[in-house]
Design a protein around this motif. Structure first.
Motif, PDB file in Angstrom:
ATOM      1  N   LEU A   1       0.831  -1.204   0.000  1.00  0.00           N
ATOM      2  CA  LEU A   1       0.000   0.000   0.000  1.00  0.00           C
ATOM      3  C   LEU A   1       0.866   1.254   0.000  1.00  0.00           C
ATOM      4  CD1 LEU A   1      -2.769   1.324   0.173  1.00  0.00           C
ATOM      5  CD2 LEU A   1      -2.648   1.110   2.677  1.00  0.00           C
ATOM      6  N   GLY A   2       1.912   1.245   0.824  1.00  0.00           N
ATOM      7  CA  GLY A   2       2.788   2.415   0.885  1.00  0.00           C
ATOM      8  C   GLY A   2       3.474   2.689  -0.438  1.00  0.00           C
ATOM      9  N   GLN A   3       3.880   1.633  -1.117  1.00  0.00           N
ATOM     10  CA  GLN A   3       4.547   1.805  -2.409  1.00  0.00           C
ATOM     11  C   GLN A   3       3.591   2.352  -3.458  1.00  0.00           C
ATOM     12  OE1 GLN A   3       5.955  -1.772  -4.359  1.00  0.00           O
ATOM     13  NE2 GLN A   3       7.878  -0.763  -4.851  1.00  0.00           N
ATOM     14  N   ARG A   4       2.341   1.856  -3.451  1.00  0.00           N
ATOM     15  CA  ARG A   4       1.355   2.367  -4.404  1.00  0.00           C
ATOM     16  C   ARG A   4       1.097   3.854  -4.185  1.00  0.00           C
ATOM     17  NH1 ARG A   4       2.490  -0.560  -7.959  1.00  0.00           N
ATOM     18  NH2 ARG A   4       3.736  -1.903  -6.644  1.00  0.00           N
ATOM     19  N   ILE A   5       1.033   4.246  -2.919  1.00  0.00           N
ATOM     20  CA  ILE A   5       0.801   5.663  -2.602  1.00  0.00           C
ATOM     21  C   ILE A   5       1.985   6.512  -3.074  1.00  0.00           C
ATOM     22  CG2 ILE A   5       0.540   7.320  -0.717  1.00  0.00           C
ATOM     23  CD1 ILE A   5      -0.985   5.172   0.826  1.00  0.00           C
ATOM     24  N   ASP A   6       3.208   6.005  -2.852  1.00  0.00           N
ATOM     25  CA  ASP A   6       4.400   6.734  -3.286  1.00  0.00           C
ATOM     26  C   ASP A   6       4.415   6.914  -4.803  1.00  0.00           C
ATOM     27  OD1 ASP A   6       5.316   7.046  -0.733  1.00  0.00           O
ATOM     28  OD2 ASP A   6       6.660   5.313  -0.782  1.00  0.00           O
ATOM     29  N   ILE A   7       4.080   5.863  -5.531  1.00  0.00           N
ATOM     30  CA  ILE A   7       4.084   5.936  -6.993  1.00  0.00           C
ATOM     31  C   ILE A   7       2.995   6.887  -7.493  1.00  0.00           C
ATOM     32  CG2 ILE A   7       3.654   4.612  -9.101  1.00  0.00           C
ATOM     33  CD1 ILE A   7       4.990   2.228  -7.717  1.00  0.00           C
ATOM     34  N   PHE A   8       1.821   6.813  -6.870  1.00  0.00           N
ATOM     35  CA  PHE A   8       0.726   7.707  -7.253  1.00  0.00           C
ATOM     36  C   PHE A   8       1.136   9.164  -7.023  1.00  0.00           C
ATOM     37  CE2 PHE A   8      -3.475   9.723  -6.517  1.00  0.00           C
ATOM     38  CZ  PHE A   8      -4.049   9.429  -7.755  1.00  0.00           C
ATOM     39  N   ARG A   9       1.821   9.419  -5.902  1.00  0.00           N
ATOM     40  CA  ARG A   9       2.281  10.772  -5.601  1.00  0.00           C
ATOM     41  C   ARG A   9       3.313  11.231  -6.632  1.00  0.00           C
ATOM     42  NH1 ARG A   9       6.789  12.204  -3.328  1.00  0.00           N
ATOM     43  NH2 ARG A   9       7.156  10.053  -2.641  1.00  0.00           N
ATOM     44  N   MET A  10       4.236  10.339  -7.023  1.00  0.00           N
ATOM     45  CA  MET A  10       5.247  10.698  -8.011  1.00  0.00           C
ATOM     46  C   MET A  10       4.625  11.040  -9.360  1.00  0.00           C
ATOM     47  SD  MET A  10       8.655   8.338  -7.448  1.00  0.00           S
ATOM     48  CE  MET A  10       7.814   6.761  -7.375  1.00  0.00           C
ATOM     49  N   VAL A  11       3.588  10.283  -9.736  1.00  0.00           N
ATOM     50  CA  VAL A  11       2.922  10.548 -11.016  1.00  0.00           C
ATOM     51  C   VAL A  11       2.256  11.917 -10.997  1.00  0.00           C
ATOM     52  CG1 VAL A  11       1.053   9.814 -12.528  1.00  0.00           C
ATOM     53  CG2 VAL A  11       2.599   8.120 -11.563  1.00  0.00           C
ATOM     54  N   LEU A  12       1.610  12.235  -9.890  1.00  0.00           N
ATOM     55  CA  LEU A  12       0.947  13.528  -9.783  1.00  0.00           C
ATOM     56  C   LEU A  12       1.942  14.690  -9.838  1.00  0.00           C
ATOM     57  CD1 LEU A  12      -1.772  12.838  -7.050  1.00  0.00           C
ATOM     58  CD2 LEU A  12      -2.091  13.003  -9.514  1.00  0.00           C
ATOM     59  N   LEU A  13       3.139  14.468  -9.277  1.00  0.00           N
ATOM     60  CA  LEU A  13       4.139  15.523  -9.235  1.00  0.00           C
ATOM     61  C   LEU A  13       5.067  15.514 -10.451  1.00  0.00           C
ATOM     62  CD1 LEU A  13       5.193  15.337  -5.462  1.00  0.00           C
ATOM     63  CD2 LEU A  13       3.639  16.975  -6.530  1.00  0.00           C
ATOM     64  N   SER A  14       4.891  14.557 -11.342  1.00  0.00           N
ATOM     65  CA  SER A  14       5.803  14.427 -12.480  1.00  0.00           C
ATOM     66  C   SER A  14       5.877  15.671 -13.366  1.00  0.00           C
ATOM     67  CB  SER A  14       5.405  13.214 -13.326  1.00  0.00           C
ATOM     68  OG  SER A  14       4.074  13.343 -13.803  1.00  0.00           O
ATOM     69  N   PRO A  15       4.801  16.467 -13.525  1.00  0.00           N
ATOM     70  CA  PRO A  15       4.950  17.684 -14.348  1.00  0.00           C
ATOM     71  C   PRO A  15       6.012  18.650 -13.834  1.00  0.00           C
ATOM     72  CG  PRO A  15       2.634  17.179 -14.063  1.00  0.00           C
ATOM     73  CD  PRO A  15       3.388  16.240 -13.155  1.00  0.00           C
ATOM     74  N   LEU A  16       6.310  18.573 -12.524  1.00  0.00           N
ATOM     75  CA  LEU A  16       7.329  19.459 -11.973  1.00  0.00           C
ATOM     76  C   LEU A  16       8.717  19.141 -12.524  1.00  0.00           C
ATOM     77  CD1 LEU A  16       6.213  19.596  -8.218  1.00  0.00           C
ATOM     78  CD2 LEU A  16       5.815  21.298 -10.003  1.00  0.00           C
ATOM     79  N   SER A  17       8.920  17.907 -13.010  1.00  0.00           N
ATOM     80  CA  SER A  17      10.219  17.527 -13.560  1.00  0.00           C
ATOM     81  C   SER A  17      10.555  18.307 -14.817  1.00  0.00           C
ATOM     82  CB  SER A  17      10.252  16.026 -13.848  1.00  0.00           C
ATOM     83  OG  SER A  17       9.292  15.699 -14.850  1.00  0.00           O
TER      84      SER A  17
END
Length: 319
Positions: free
Chosen positions: A67-83
């Motif tokens: 569950l923690g890993q899924r949340i981390d990945i979901f957060r990274m996807v949401l923040l990916s435009p910042l890259s």
């Protein structure tokens, strides 16, 4: 027909769940990670770990890892435009328990690259595998690589236990290896070592150098003994120039808040300084009895003993 608020809420929640599940399903594939982490993906494909997907190593070691890993990945996807604003380093922890799920030979002595190594003691002391093997999979793509250097080994291999002899680990001539000049030791043993050697772990010097090696230049014990703060004043008085080889005068000022050692003529002006700065500053080094010796017992420093005896006779009215 107007939809009820509860229906809209359920639709929104359903969409979120579908999107989250879609991201979760896609994220199990290394190609998905490679969309953003292209360098890491390319180095992974060229490594010996290409058979294992990203999730196998980059997962948490607790019971909520999935569950923690899924949340981390979901957060990274949401923040990916910042890259898009600029490329940033991507630090990611790999728990040692993941490495040891495959590498179970920690009790076996292995030989590699001229080194004889047994990881039993290292595992027992709870060192992370990535402290030495951080580039095994991703090579130069690792933003802050950590390697096995002599400096790290010296944290334990000092003195008789567990032993600091070179041939304990090195099965080749040490001079033929460049491990001494990697990591922090690259600074301390480089061309400008006279100015930079103090930046390393001074306690590790004794692995190769004799006890009197530092005394050739420093004129005081190096590294300083544990009680150094209590005795450094006498050493500073004896050889201030020796202190200045490593320290600046401002270092003394930062603690003492007054010129140290006291300049010539300080005895005459010290009452004004004590009144100006407060006697507590004096008591950082001096005991109150030191003041009483002069101001109460009239033991005046600098007066010859014969003159002092005559002065006491005058005070007692004997002459």
């Amino acid at each position: 027909m107007k939809l009820k608020r509860s229906t809209v809420a359920f639709l929104i929640i359903g969409i979120v769940i579908v999107v989250a599940n879609g991201i979760s399903a896609l994220s199990s594939q290394p190609s998905f990670c490679g969309i953003c982490h292209s360098k890491e993906h390319a180095s992974w494909q060229a490594s010996d770990h290409w058979r294992f997907n990203c999730n196998l190593c980059h997962r948490r070691s607790d019971i909520t890892s999935f569950l923690g890993q899924r949340i981390d990945i979901f957060r990274m996807v949401l923040l990916s435009p910042l890259s898009l604003l600029g490329e940033r380093a991507t630090p990611s922890r790999v728990p040692s328990v993941v490495c040891r799920s495959c590498h179970t030979d920690d009790k076996t002595t292995t030989v590699s690259n001229g080194l004889r190594m047994n990881h039993k003691a290292i595992v027992k002391r709870s060192y992370e595998c990535t402290e030495c093997h951080s580039t095994v999979v991703h090579g130069k793509a690792v933003p802050n690589p950590r390697f096995a250097t002599m400096g790290k080994c010296a944290e334990c291999h000092v003195g008789k236990n567990p032993g600091a002899k070179c041939n304990t680990c090195h099965i080749e001539e040490v001079d033929q290896l460049d491990r001494t000049f990697k990591g922090p030791w690259k600074l301390t043993h480089g061309r400008d070592w006279r100015n930079l050697h103090g930046m390393g772990n001074v306690k590790s010097c004794k692995i190769c150098h004799s006890d009197d090696f530092c005394l050739r230049c420093h004129s005081v014990n190096m590294p300083h003994p544990e009680a150094w703060m209590n005795i450094h004043g006498k050493e500073a008085m004896r050889s201030r120039d020796g202190c200045m080889k490593c320290h600046k005068g401002s270092l003394c000022q930062s603690c003492h808040q007054i010129a140290m050692p006291h300049p010539a003529g300080f005895l005459e002006v010290h009452p004004k300084e004590a009144k100006k700065r407060g006697t507590q500053l004096c008591y950082a080094c001096h005991q109150k009895q030191g003041c009483d010796r002069c101001h109460s017992q009239h033991i005046h420093p600098g007066i010859p003993q014969d003159k002092l005896r005559e002065l006491r006779k005058v005070i007692r009215g004997e002459s």
